[in-house]
Design a protein around this motif. Sequence first.
Motif, PDB file in Angstrom:
ATOM      1  N   ILE A 111      -4.234   1.131   4.529  1.00  0.00           N
ATOM      2  CA  ILE A 111      -3.874   0.684   3.174  1.00  0.00           C
ATOM      3  C   ILE A 111      -2.904   1.724   2.635  1.00  0.00           C
ATOM      4  CG2 ILE A 111      -4.687   0.065   0.880  1.00  0.00           C
ATOM      5  CD1 ILE A 111      -7.391  -0.533   2.024  1.00  0.00           C
ATOM      6  N   LEU A 112      -1.653   1.325   2.516  1.00  0.00           N
ATOM      7  CA  LEU A 112      -0.604   2.269   2.108  1.00  0.00           C
ATOM      8  C   LEU A 112      -0.568   2.393   0.574  1.00  0.00           C
ATOM      9  CD1 LEU A 112       2.116   1.207   4.696  1.00  0.00           C
ATOM     10  CD2 LEU A 112       0.500   3.116   4.803  1.00  0.00           C
ATOM     11  N   PRO A 113       0.073   3.460   0.067  1.00  0.00           N
ATOM     12  CA  PRO A 113       0.044   3.694  -1.379  1.00  0.00           C
ATOM     13  C   PRO A 113       0.488   2.487  -2.216  1.00  0.00           C
ATOM     14  CG  PRO A 113       0.911   5.607  -0.271  1.00  0.00           C
ATOM     15  CD  PRO A 113       0.715   4.572   0.794  1.00  0.00           C
ATOM     16  N   ASP A 114       1.487   1.715  -1.752  1.00  0.00           N
ATOM     17  CA  ASP A 114       1.950   0.573  -2.552  1.00  0.00           C
ATOM     18  C   ASP A 114       0.867  -0.476  -2.733  1.00  0.00           C
ATOM     19  OD1 ASP A 114       4.375   1.589  -3.062  1.00  0.00           O
ATOM     20  OD2 ASP A 114       5.492   0.351  -1.611  1.00  0.00           O
ATOM     21  N   ASP A 115      -0.101  -0.522  -1.819  1.00  0.00           N
ATOM     22  CA  ASP A 115      -1.163  -1.528  -1.922  1.00  0.00           C
ATOM     23  C   ASP A 115      -2.349  -1.064  -2.757  1.00  0.00           C
ATOM     24  OD1 ASP A 115      -0.261  -3.821  -0.771  1.00  0.00           O
ATOM     25  OD2 ASP A 115      -0.831  -3.243   1.262  1.00  0.00           O
ATOM     26  N   TRP A 116      -2.428   0.250  -2.990  1.00  0.00           N
ATOM     27  CA  TRP A 116      -3.616   0.747  -3.696  1.00  0.00           C
ATOM     28  C   TRP A 116      -3.771   0.227  -5.117  1.00  0.00           C
ATOM     29  CZ3 TRP A 116      -8.245   1.900  -2.484  1.00  0.00           C
ATOM     30  CH2 TRP A 116      -8.519   2.298  -1.174  1.00  0.00           C
ATOM     31  N   PRO A 117      -2.683  -0.016  -5.853  1.00  0.00           N
ATOM     32  CA  PRO A 117      -2.906  -0.610  -7.192  1.00  0.00           C
ATOM     33  C   PRO A 117      -3.701  -1.918  -7.111  1.00  0.00           C
ATOM     34  CG  PRO A 117      -0.682   0.206  -7.029  1.00  0.00           C
ATOM     35  CD  PRO A 117      -1.271   0.341  -5.654  1.00  0.00           C
ATOM     36  N   TYR A 118      -3.479  -2.705  -6.052  1.00  0.00           N
ATOM     37  CA  TYR A 118      -4.239  -3.956  -5.893  1.00  0.00           C
ATOM     38  C   TYR A 118      -5.712  -3.651  -5.602  1.00  0.00           C
ATOM     39  CZ  TYR A 118       0.248  -6.296  -5.639  1.00  0.00           C
ATOM     40  OH  TYR A 118       1.493  -6.766  -5.940  1.00  0.00           O
ATOM     41  N   TYR A 119      -5.925  -2.731  -4.673  1.00  0.00           N
ATOM     42  CA  TYR A 119      -7.314  -2.399  -4.329  1.00  0.00           C
ATOM     43  C   TYR A 119      -8.025  -1.721  -5.505  1.00  0.00           C
ATOM     44  CZ  TYR A 119      -6.707  -3.963   0.419  1.00  0.00           C
ATOM     45  OH  TYR A 119      -6.509  -4.759   1.514  1.00  0.00           O
ATOM     46  N   ASP A 120      -7.303  -0.837  -6.211  1.00  0.00           N
ATOM     47  CA  ASP A 120      -7.910  -0.169  -7.376  1.00  0.00           C
ATOM     48  C   ASP A 120      -8.333  -1.199  -8.415  1.00  0.00           C
ATOM     49  OD1 ASP A 120      -7.786   2.434  -6.497  1.00  0.00           O
ATOM     50  OD2 ASP A 120      -5.811   2.827  -7.357  1.00  0.00           O
TER      51      ASP A 120
END
Length: 424
Positions: free
Chosen positions: A13-22
């Motif tokens: 899970i790359l940094p650009d995807d973390w807003p979605y996971y967060d």
Amino acid sequence: MAGLINLTGMGDILPDDWPYYDHVIGQAVEVARLFGYRRIETPNLGQTSLFARTTGEGTDIVEKEMYSFRDRGGEEVSLRPEGTAPVMRAYLEHGMARWPQPVKLFYIERMYRAEKPQRGRYREHRQFGCEAIGSADAYVDVEMICLLDLFYRRIGLDDLSLGINTIGDETCRPRYLRVLVEYLREHESSLAQRDRERLERNPLRVLDSKEAVSQPIIEAAPHMIDFLCDACAAHWARLQRGLAVIGIPFRVDHRLVRGLDYYTRTVFEFAPPRAGSTAVVGGGGRYDALTEAMGAKRIPGVGFGTGLERLVLNIKECGIDVPPPPAPRIYFVHHGPEAEDEALREAALLRRQGVSADLGFGERSVKSQMKHADHAGARYAAIFGEDELESGTVTLRSLRGGGQETIPAGGLKQAVLRGDAAGD
Ligand code: HAM
């Protein structure tokens, strides 16, 4: 080159995807709290027998998908393929039967299944799951579905449809299975090869087959609800009444049986208005006989699991906005060694005061540092050059709007906060 790429079906899970996971994880924790659930975490590795006995010997998970091996002590262990059995193990191990019932627990954990990878189906995935253990009341099932429904709405997925069914219990299911098997045997020649195999191993699973040729036979198969014993029928009626009381729309899906053996009575799934088995974003049900499969006394329970990767895929597909990633409030740009020290000092000071700050490293031109500040999404650039050092000031440039002001070096925090207050 060995070891330089991920294993099949395992993703970063790359940094650009973390807003979605967060976003998804934040709402999961918040909604679980609204319903009084408390967090639990169990180890990624467990005894193979725990999963084999509960998930079921005839299931795909146990037959072909578990990552099982003998550990260095010679014990048969497996990477956790699902979260319910380990939570129940923890309930028993820690004497939670003595706590007020039901014990309401939630988890956000990784699961491992060696499935054939495809979109939305991975060998490592994450689940948000809830389990309410110690009550057989159908209104606990209702509350569980209500929680999951609210969670989906809060993350922006408000077009999911809820399917429910009952698969009875040990009293009434055997008679239904006999009738079902008899019916399917009669039509065996019209079933797909895979379904004929299922008929032998796990006949209930034939009902959720996606094989095209089998569909007319399955559509006309007898329904479990026509064979329920009195207790299961009462549970089924109370479940539907509770959902109606709360106003949660549902559709009765006679073919919904789920892929794990431990379910009794209620089963449910949420799916977006798109076809395909990976389209199911979450599901669960009641598992009143799970502890008996573990060799303990009967303790009722109900729960669900929902896969974070599938949720993120759906959120992206629907174009749902999620809170943006945090960006530094201020980025320090410097020119010359003394200015660099000044920037380092000021950045440390601001961070200690709770203001997010970043700065350029190494010998980079002011222009390249300004680019970096932009790229980092910083709100301000604080520029320290020779002139500023001489006059004990700093140039504060707005990276939105573009205006700038010269201020005393010690006044950075106030200036940045003034900008906050003005909303610029
Ligand atoms: P499950 O239906 O096997 O149930 O998995 C729950 C959810 O996890 C699925 O709906 C899906 O969103 C996600 N999922 C499952 N397998 C994969 C995969 N290979 N790749 C990506 N996502 C996946 C259970 O595991 C039960 N423990 C749920 C439960 C809790 N029942 C009662 N309590």
